[in-house]
Each structure stands twice: as structure tokens, then as C-alpha cells.
Write a protein that holds these residues in place. Structure first.
Motif, PDB file in Angstrom:
ATOM      1  N   ARG A 269       0.823  -1.213   0.000  1.00  0.00           N
ATOM      2  CA  ARG A 269       0.000   0.000   0.000  1.00  0.00           C
ATOM      3  C   ARG A 269       0.857   1.262   0.000  1.00  0.00           C
ATOM      4  NH1 ARG A 269      -2.744   3.334   3.814  1.00  0.00           N
ATOM      5  NH2 ARG A 269      -4.867   3.909   3.163  1.00  0.00           N
ATOM      6  N   LYS A 270       1.910   1.284   0.815  1.00  0.00           N
ATOM      7  CA  LYS A 270       2.767   2.471   0.889  1.00  0.00           C
ATOM      8  C   LYS A 270       3.453   2.744  -0.435  1.00  0.00           C
ATOM      9  CE  LYS A 270       3.773   2.484   5.854  1.00  0.00           C
ATOM     10  NZ  LYS A 270       4.835   2.405   6.892  1.00  0.00           N
ATOM     11  N   GLN A 271       3.931   1.681  -1.089  1.00  0.00           N
ATOM     12  CA  GLN A 271       4.595   1.851  -2.375  1.00  0.00           C
ATOM     13  C   GLN A 271       3.606   2.343  -3.430  1.00  0.00           C
ATOM     14  OE1 GLN A 271       7.707   1.848  -3.154  1.00  0.00           O
ATOM     15  NE2 GLN A 271       7.392   2.104  -5.362  1.00  0.00           N
ATOM     16  N   GLN A 272       2.378   1.783  -3.423  1.00  0.00           N
ATOM     17  CA  GLN A 272       1.363   2.234  -4.366  1.00  0.00           C
ATOM     18  C   GLN A 272       1.047   3.716  -4.156  1.00  0.00           C
ATOM     19  OE1 GLN A 272      -1.949  -0.434  -3.788  1.00  0.00           O
ATOM     20  NE2 GLN A 272      -0.840  -2.216  -4.542  1.00  0.00           N
ATOM     21  N   MET A 273       0.901   4.135  -2.897  1.00  0.00           N
ATOM     22  CA  MET A 273       0.621   5.538  -2.596  1.00  0.00           C
ATOM     23  C   MET A 273       1.780   6.438  -3.021  1.00  0.00           C
ATOM     24  SD  MET A 273      -1.214   5.143   1.150  1.00  0.00           S
ATOM     25  CE  MET A 273      -1.688   6.859   1.294  1.00  0.00           C
ATOM     26  N   LYS A 274       3.003   5.944  -2.854  1.00  0.00           N
ATOM     27  CA  LYS A 274       4.185   6.725  -3.239  1.00  0.00           C
ATOM     28  C   LYS A 274       4.194   6.992  -4.743  1.00  0.00           C
ATOM     29  CE  LYS A 274       9.274   6.560  -2.887  1.00  0.00           C
ATOM     30  NZ  LYS A 274       9.609   6.499  -4.308  1.00  0.00           N
ATOM     31  N   VAL A 275       3.902   5.948  -5.537  1.00  0.00           N
ATOM     32  CA  VAL A 275       3.902   6.101  -6.998  1.00  0.00           C
ATOM     33  C   VAL A 275       2.796   7.057  -7.424  1.00  0.00           C
ATOM     34  CG1 VAL A 275       3.616   4.889  -9.189  1.00  0.00           C
ATOM     35  CG2 VAL A 275       4.900   3.811  -7.346  1.00  0.00           C
ATOM     36  N   VAL A 276       1.601   6.920  -6.812  1.00  0.00           N
ATOM     37  CA  VAL A 276       0.487   7.809  -7.151  1.00  0.00           C
ATOM     38  C   VAL A 276       0.847   9.253  -6.833  1.00  0.00           C
ATOM     39  CG1 VAL A 276      -1.881   8.443  -6.570  1.00  0.00           C
ATOM     40  CG2 VAL A 276      -1.293   6.035  -6.885  1.00  0.00           C
ATOM     41  N   THR A 277       1.448   9.479  -5.671  1.00  0.00           N
ATOM     42  CA  THR A 277       1.796  10.832  -5.230  1.00  0.00           C
ATOM     43  C   THR A 277       2.832  11.475  -6.151  1.00  0.00           C
ATOM     44  OG1 THR A 277       1.375  10.142  -2.956  1.00  0.00           O
ATOM     45  CG2 THR A 277       2.546  12.207  -3.263  1.00  0.00           C
ATOM     46  N   GLU A 278       3.741  10.653  -6.676  1.00  0.00           N
ATOM     47  CA  GLU A 278       4.780  11.181  -7.567  1.00  0.00           C
ATOM     48  C   GLU A 278       4.217  11.608  -8.916  1.00  0.00           C
ATOM     49  OE1 GLU A 278       7.583   8.009  -7.675  1.00  0.00           O
ATOM     50  OE2 GLU A 278       8.554   8.562  -5.780  1.00  0.00           O
ATOM     51  N   GLY A 279       3.034  11.119  -9.250  1.00  0.00           N
ATOM     52  CA  GLY A 279       2.380  11.556 -10.483  1.00  0.00           C
ATOM     53  C   GLY A 279       2.287  10.466 -11.535  1.00  0.00           C
ATOM     54  N   VAL A 280       1.060  10.068 -11.905  1.00  0.00           N
ATOM     55  CA  VAL A 280       0.815   9.082 -12.961  1.00  0.00           C
ATOM     56  C   VAL A 280      -0.352   9.572 -13.808  1.00  0.00           C
ATOM     57  CG1 VAL A 280       1.683   7.079 -11.675  1.00  0.00           C
ATOM     58  CG2 VAL A 280      -0.716   7.732 -11.442  1.00  0.00           C
ATOM     59  N   GLU A 281      -0.412   9.074 -15.036  1.00  0.00           N
ATOM     60  CA  GLU A 281      -1.523   9.419 -15.927  1.00  0.00           C
ATOM     61  C   GLU A 281      -2.595   8.335 -15.959  1.00  0.00           C
ATOM     62  OE1 GLU A 281       1.543  11.878 -16.312  1.00  0.00           O
ATOM     63  OE2 GLU A 281       1.836   9.878 -17.187  1.00  0.00           O
ATOM     64  N   ILE A 282      -2.193   7.084 -15.682  1.00  0.00           N
ATOM     65  CA  ILE A 282      -3.132   5.960 -15.751  1.00  0.00           C
ATOM     66  C   ILE A 282      -3.119   5.219 -14.417  1.00  0.00           C
ATOM     67  CG2 ILE A 282      -3.761   3.824 -16.943  1.00  0.00           C
ATOM     68  CD1 ILE A 282      -2.173   4.819 -19.359  1.00  0.00           C
ATOM     69  N   ILE A 283      -4.300   4.991 -13.839  1.00  0.00           N
ATOM     70  CA  ILE A 283      -4.433   4.166 -12.645  1.00  0.00           C
ATOM     71  C   ILE A 283      -5.267   2.939 -13.006  1.00  0.00           C
ATOM     72  CG2 ILE A 283      -5.466   3.989 -10.350  1.00  0.00           C
ATOM     73  CD1 ILE A 283      -4.711   6.821  -9.805  1.00  0.00           C
ATOM     74  N   ILE A 284      -4.700   1.761 -12.801  1.00  0.00           N
ATOM     75  CA  ILE A 284      -5.432   0.503 -12.958  1.00  0.00           C
ATOM     76  C   ILE A 284      -5.702  -0.001 -11.549  1.00  0.00           C
ATOM     77  CG2 ILE A 284      -5.431  -1.824 -13.915  1.00  0.00           C
ATOM     78  CD1 ILE A 284      -2.830   0.269 -15.355  1.00  0.00           C
ATOM     79  N   ALA A 285      -6.949  -0.266 -11.208  1.00  0.00           N
ATOM     80  CA  ALA A 285      -7.282  -0.526  -9.806  1.00  0.00           C
ATOM     81  C   ALA A 285      -8.386  -1.553  -9.658  1.00  0.00           C
ATOM     82  CB  ALA A 285      -7.703   0.778  -9.130  1.00  0.00           C
ATOM     83  N   THR A 286      -8.368  -2.235  -8.518  1.00  0.00           N
ATOM     84  CA  THR A 286      -9.526  -3.006  -8.076  1.00  0.00           C
ATOM     85  C   THR A 286     -10.388  -2.062  -7.236  1.00  0.00           C
ATOM     86  OG1 THR A 286      -8.225  -3.795  -6.193  1.00  0.00           O
ATOM     87  CG2 THR A 286      -8.366  -5.237  -8.120  1.00  0.00           C
TER      88      THR A 286
END
Length: 622
Positions: A269-286
Motif C-alpha cells: 500500500r505504501k509503495q502504491q501511494m508513493k507512486v500515485v503521489t509522484e504523479g501518474v496518468e493511468i491508474i489501474i485498480a480493483t
């Protein structure tokens, strides 16, 4: 002499009056110099007793209480008073608030399609012939009254992306020769910015169909990526495995530095939040993990302009509809929405009508349930040996596997997955296993080992029946028959992918006869051999259901006599009205009637005659 007054407040405001740890009522007492206590409650109100030195002090205390509870000066609540709500005014205010909220969003561009001249020149007969030759493509507007134009399909990748050479380059790297049917018809709509519903079997290229337009959509927005306030694209997926697979596809087709992240339960979870916070254009999620990160203020979906609901039927089957609806309310209404599904049930249609804007529907193949035709389907009927016989046949199959063969073995229970995997490991057979109770890292490792060839056998529950795209799977073994025929089709679809052939072997026991009739339809539609015993199993199941319905009609329940299965209004033992079983003058008798038969009002369950029980009946078994 003390002055006193009793006032009423809503019983729902008692807690507010008292405050946390009594802080509010204590403050009111100190401020007014009066004694303030709560009294009796009725269905709607609670008494509040006020005592003070003067009447003026008491009145001031009441006013302070009213102000504290938000009633307004000298206004007491009237719980029983009916207040008519002006819903048209409420809706108008809501719509105005929504306009103000979404009016602040940046400009959205959705139409990037320029029709290739050769596509424009296709006459109606050429279009019909192309659709018929490509697995019978059917295109229509979801709303029958819509006047939206029906677009021609593209025949080649160049016709779809002639204005986007970098997209063509990334497709050519993968070595594809021509678009799949869903891609050929979906790309013109998706690049035009239309909402689309794609109904197609598993393994038909739906992921690539929505993925290529995503890249163009992200790159074509007027606001620079870093200033959009969050991701542009959200892809919702029912399972972790499918989400990870889509993420792998995104990484495979690199385009102008577009970044993506996969967020799912069981991952870091922490790693996922870190990547999101750094900035992404596409989120694939459950859906579950997505809502978790939204509530943690990590993901802001207000910036999403392109939404994909992948395998929507599966998400709804798994009970994710509340999470999906909650997420959709927070995404701008002028977004582009894509929904893919393998089936077309009522709940998927309802979701589409609620949250899509004039969508077009693209059907690939028949709407009737069907298995992919590149798979040879074999049905093996299991005799009295049951579980032991199936294990012997599985071991024999594994021992005969070639070095290039790969197989997924589907079983019904998680515990049985572990049991079979352990047994095979003890026989020095290398296997991996996957089910919902395994740690996510173990599940990912199992799939990695199967893809890489470290193992050639995967033992799995239906968690692997969708979303696993390993193109060199040669065999699917249905050790246990699936719970419904839809899951059978999805299991079979794990092999015979990307134009390759495959084989499915299904162990079928007598207890599985409830699915026999539908299985026959699947086999016949695909031109497969139907075992002689299968129609007999289907006939026996239908005869059983007819007998059961007749028993319910005659006796008020499967057990008969008002008992043994429900229904009726008489004695549980003898079936006569006017008394209960414990008062029955006839006494004795087992559950469902005298003599202890399985049911019926007074005799043999098989023939209905008295004097004997069903196992002694000389009449042919019904």
C-alpha cells in the motif's frame, strides 16, 4: 424559591446537548447559572428540565439551549410536523451546484479521429461482409432512439492510426498483423470520443482495444500533464490478476513517457501511494483498494477524463456495484466511458443506462453463451470412483504431458487446491497454485513461474478463470465442474488464445447433471463431440425437477404433507389440518408422514400408495 421550566428537544439531539464527556451541558450550566438536566424520552422528544434563581435566568438558559442546538431563538422542534419537500427545487439546486463544481474543470478534448479515405469509401455491402467475416460484428446505439451515426470498421492498423506514427511503431513492435474484430470496430468510436460498450468473449483483444485510444487521449489534452491535478485515466478491474495483466500491457506499449500504476489489495500500500503521489496518468485498480486510497486523500478522481470498467459483469457478480457507483459520482460527467463485458446481463445494462452518455454497443459473435472455437472440448464422465478416480486420471494426464505443454487445473475449493498441489509435489511433480487465501506475493510468483516455464502446471480456483492471459497454455483441466456454465466458458477461454489451438478436459460426475443441458448447447455450438451419456444425464435432471415441482404442488413442499420441505397448513406428521404434530392423535411416524418415509402425506413417496415405504416399492422408480 427556585424557578423551573421544562422544554422539549428532539431525542436525536440529546447527545449534542450533552456534548463529549458532558462538556456542552457543563458549559451551558456555567454560562447561565442554571441547573440543566435531561428527563424522560418518548418516541420523538426528550424533556429538558431547567431550574434557576429567576424566571429571566431560566428563559435565557432555554434560549442558549435552542441556539446551541441550532433551533434558532425561541424555536423548538416539531418532530411530528409534516414538512413537504419541494423536490423540483432540490434537484434544481443540485444541478446548479454540479454545474459550478464541474465548470471549474479544464477543457476536455475527446475527438481525435479522422476517418481514412479507404474506410470512408466502403459501401454498405462491404461493411456488412467485413462484419460477417469477422465473427459476426453487430453495432447499434444503446438508446434505440439515438440518432448517432454508425461508423465503419477499420481493416488495418494503418487505417486507424495513420495520423499517429508512434502508435503504429509500438504496435509493429509486437508483431501483430491485423486488428481483432473488437479492435476493428471499437477504435473509430473510441478515438471519436464516444462512450462504448464492448461485449466479447475473453481473449479477443479487448484490452488493446481501449488501450491505444487511451494514449492518444492523454497526449491530446490542452493542459500540460503536470497541471491536471491527478490521473487522466482510471481502469477498474474485478481481480488483482486482471489488474496486473492490464498494467503489464500498458508497460509493454510505451508511448511518450506516459506513466501508470496498479493499485490492488494485497499489494504494498505504501509503495502504491508513493507512486500515485509522484504523479501518474493511468491508474489501474480493483474497486476496494481504489476506494481505500480515495478515502485516504491519495487519489483524486475528479481529474479523470477517460474511464474503463473492464469485465463489468464479473465486477457486478462479485458485489462491487456500490463501490463502482460511489466512484462514478466523483468523476466529471463529461468523461469518456468504456465498458467491456463477456456477457450482457440486466445489471450491466442498468449500469450503462445510468452512467454512460449515448453509448454505442459493439457485440462480437452471438449473445448466446459460447466457448472459443480454437479449443477442443473433451468431457470425461466419472464413475463410482469419484474423487479418487479423478485424481488418478489427473496424475495419468500429467505423466503424459509433453515438454512444451502447459496446463491449468481448475478445482472448486481453496482447500482442495492446496491438497492436490501437495500431493503432486510429494510425487516430485513441479506445480504452482493460486487461490484467494494465498498472499498476493505468492499469487504473483505462481503466475510468473507459469509464464516463465519454471512450472508447467497451475492448480487454481476460479480466481484464475478470468484475467490470466498466458498465450502458451495448451490444456485446461476442469477437475471439478464449475458452479455455472458461464464459468465453464471462461475457464475454457484460458487456452486457445491469440489464434492458437488448445484442449480442455472436463471431469463430470453424476452430481453435475444440472449443467448437462447447457453444456450440450456449448459443445454443439462449437462443433464438439457430445458424449452419449450427457443427454441422458440432462433428461434425468429435468425429470427430477418435474417430480420435485409436482411434489411441491401436491403436498405444499418437497417433503409433502405440509412438512418435510415446507408449505401446507396442517400437521407435520399426518398432513391433516386442525392440529400440530406434537398433538397428532395418530402419533408415531417419521419426518414427513407415518412410517418415516421421505415425505408424502401417508405412504410411499415413489407411488403414493399406503402400506409400504419407497425403498420397498415395486413400482418403477420415478
Amino acid at each position: 424559591m427556585m424557578e423551573s421550566l421544562t422544554m422539549q428537544i428532539s431525542k436525536y439531539h440529546v447527545g449534542k446537548l450533552i456534548g463529549r464527556g458532558g462538556s456542552n451541558i457543563r458549559e451551558l450550566r456555567e454560562a447561565t447559572g442554571c441547573q440543566i438536566d435531561t428527563g424522560d424520552e418518548n418516541s420523538n422528544e426528550c424533556d429538558v428540565h431547567i431550574k434557576g434563581k429567576t424566571l429571566e435566568d431560566v428563559e435565557k438558559a432555554r434560549e442558549r439551549i435552542n441556539d446551541s442546538l441550532g433551533y434558532g431563538k425561541s424555536v423548538e422542534p416539531k418532530p411530528d410536523e409534516f414538512v413537504e419537500i419541494d423536490w423540483s427545487n432540490v434537484m434544481a439546486q443540485h444541478e446548479e451546484a454540479q454545474k459550478i463544481k464541474w465548470g471549474k474543470c479544464p477543457t476536455l478534448i475527446k475527438d481525435f479521429y479522422e476517418e481514412h479515405p479507404s474506410v470512408t469509401d466502403m459501401n454498405p455491402k462491404q461493411v456488412d461482409d467485413f462484419r460477417a467475416a469477422n465473427n459476426n460484428i453487430v453495432v447499434k446505439n444503446f438508446d434505440e432512439d439515438s440518432g448517432s451515426k454508425i461508423l465503419n470498421p477499420v481493416n488495418t492498423f494503418e487505417q486507424a492510426f495513420f495520423n499517429y506514427p508512434e502508435i503504429m511503431a509500438t504496435i509493429n513492435k509486437q508483431g501483430f498483423f491485423k486488428p481483432s474484430p473488437i479492435q476493428a470496430q471499437a477504435w473509430p468510436y473510441l478515438m471519436s470520443g464516444k462512450d462504448l460498450i464492448g461485449i466479447a468473449q475473453t481473449g479477443t483483444g479487448k484490452t488493446l482495444a481501449f488501450l491505444m485510444p487511451i494514449f492518444i487521449h492523454i497526449d491530446g489534452q490542452p493542459v500540460p500533464r503536470g497541471q491536471r491535478g491527478g490521473p487522466n485515466v482510471l481502469v477498474l478491474s474485478p481481480t488483482r490478476e486482471l489488474a496486473l495483466q492490464i498494467h503489464d500491457e500498458v508497460k509493454k506499449y510505451e508511448y511518450r513517457g506516459i506513466k501508470s500504476v496498479c493499485v490492488y489489495g494485497g499489494g504494498d500500500r505504501k509503495q502504491q501511494m508513493k507512486v500515485v503521489t509522484e504523479g501518474v496518468e493511468i491508474i489501474i485498480a480493483t474497486p476496494g483498494r481504489l476506494n481505500d486510497l480515495i478515502e485516504a486523500n491519495c487519489i483524486q478522481v475528479e481529474s479523470v477524463t477517460y474511464l474503463v470498467l473492464d469485465e463489468a459483469d464479473r465486477m457486478l457478480d462479485m458485489g462491487f456495484e456500490p463501490q463502482i457507483r460511489k466512484t462514478l459520482l466523483d468523476i466529471r460527467p463529461d468523461r469518456q466511458t468504456v465498458m467491456t463485458s463477456a456477457t450482457w446481463p440486466a445489471n450491466v445494462r442498468r449500469l450503462a443506462s445510468s452512467y454512460m452518455n449515448d453509448p454505442v454497443t459493439v457485440f462480437i459473435g452471438s449473445l448466446d453463451l459460447a466457448a472459443v472455437h480454437t479449443v477442443t472440448q473433451k468431457i470425461v464422465l466419472v464413475g463410482d470412483g469419484g474423487e479418487d478416480e479423478k485424481r488418478d486420471m489427473l496424475t495419468e494426464f500429467i505423466e503424459d504431458m509433453g515438454k512444451d505443454d502447459k496446463a491449468i487445473v481448475f478445482v472448486g475449493k481453496k482447500s482442495k487446491v492446496d491438497d492436490i498441489a501437495s500431493d503432486l509435489s510429494l510425487k516430485s511433480i513441479a506445480v504452482q497454485s493460486i487461490h484467494g487465501d494465498r498472499d498476493q506475493s505468492d499469487r504473483e510468483q505462481a503466475l510468473m513461474d507459469l509464464k516463465s516455464g519454471m512450472v508447467n502446471i497451475l492448480i487454481a480456483t476460479d480466481v484464475a478463470s478470468r484475467g490470466i492471459d498466458i498465450q502458451d497454455i495448451t490444456h485446461v483441466i476442469n477437475f471439478d465442474f464449475p458452479r455455472n456454465i458461464e464459468e465453464y466458458v471462461h475457464r475454457v477461454g484460458r487456452t486457445g488464445r491469440a489464434g492458437k489451438s488448445g484442449t480442455s478436459i472436463t471431469f463430470m460426475e453424476y452430481r453435475d447433471r444440472r449443467n448437462a443441458r447447457e453444456l450440450i448447447k456449448i459443445l454443439e455450438e462449437a462443433g464438439q463431440e457430445v458424449p452419449n451419456e450427457l443427454p441422458r444425464m440432462a433428461d434425468k435432471w429435468e425429470a427430477f425437477k418435474e417430480r420435485e415441482a409436482e411434489a411441491r404442488k401436491m403436498f405444499g413442499g418437497r417433503g409433502g404433507g405440509g412438512g418435510g420441505g415446507g408449505g401446507g397448513d396442517g400437521c407435520f406428521k399426518c398432513g391433516e389440518p386442525g392440529h400440530m404434530s406434537r398433538e397428532c392423535p395418530k402419533g408415531g411416524g417419521g419426518r414427513g408422514g407415518p412410517g418415516g418415509g421421505r415425505g408424502g402425506s401417508s405412504g410411499c413417496f415413489n407411488c403414493g400408495q399406503s402400506g409400504h415405504i419407497s425403498r420397498e416399492c415395486r413400482e418403477p422408480k420415478r
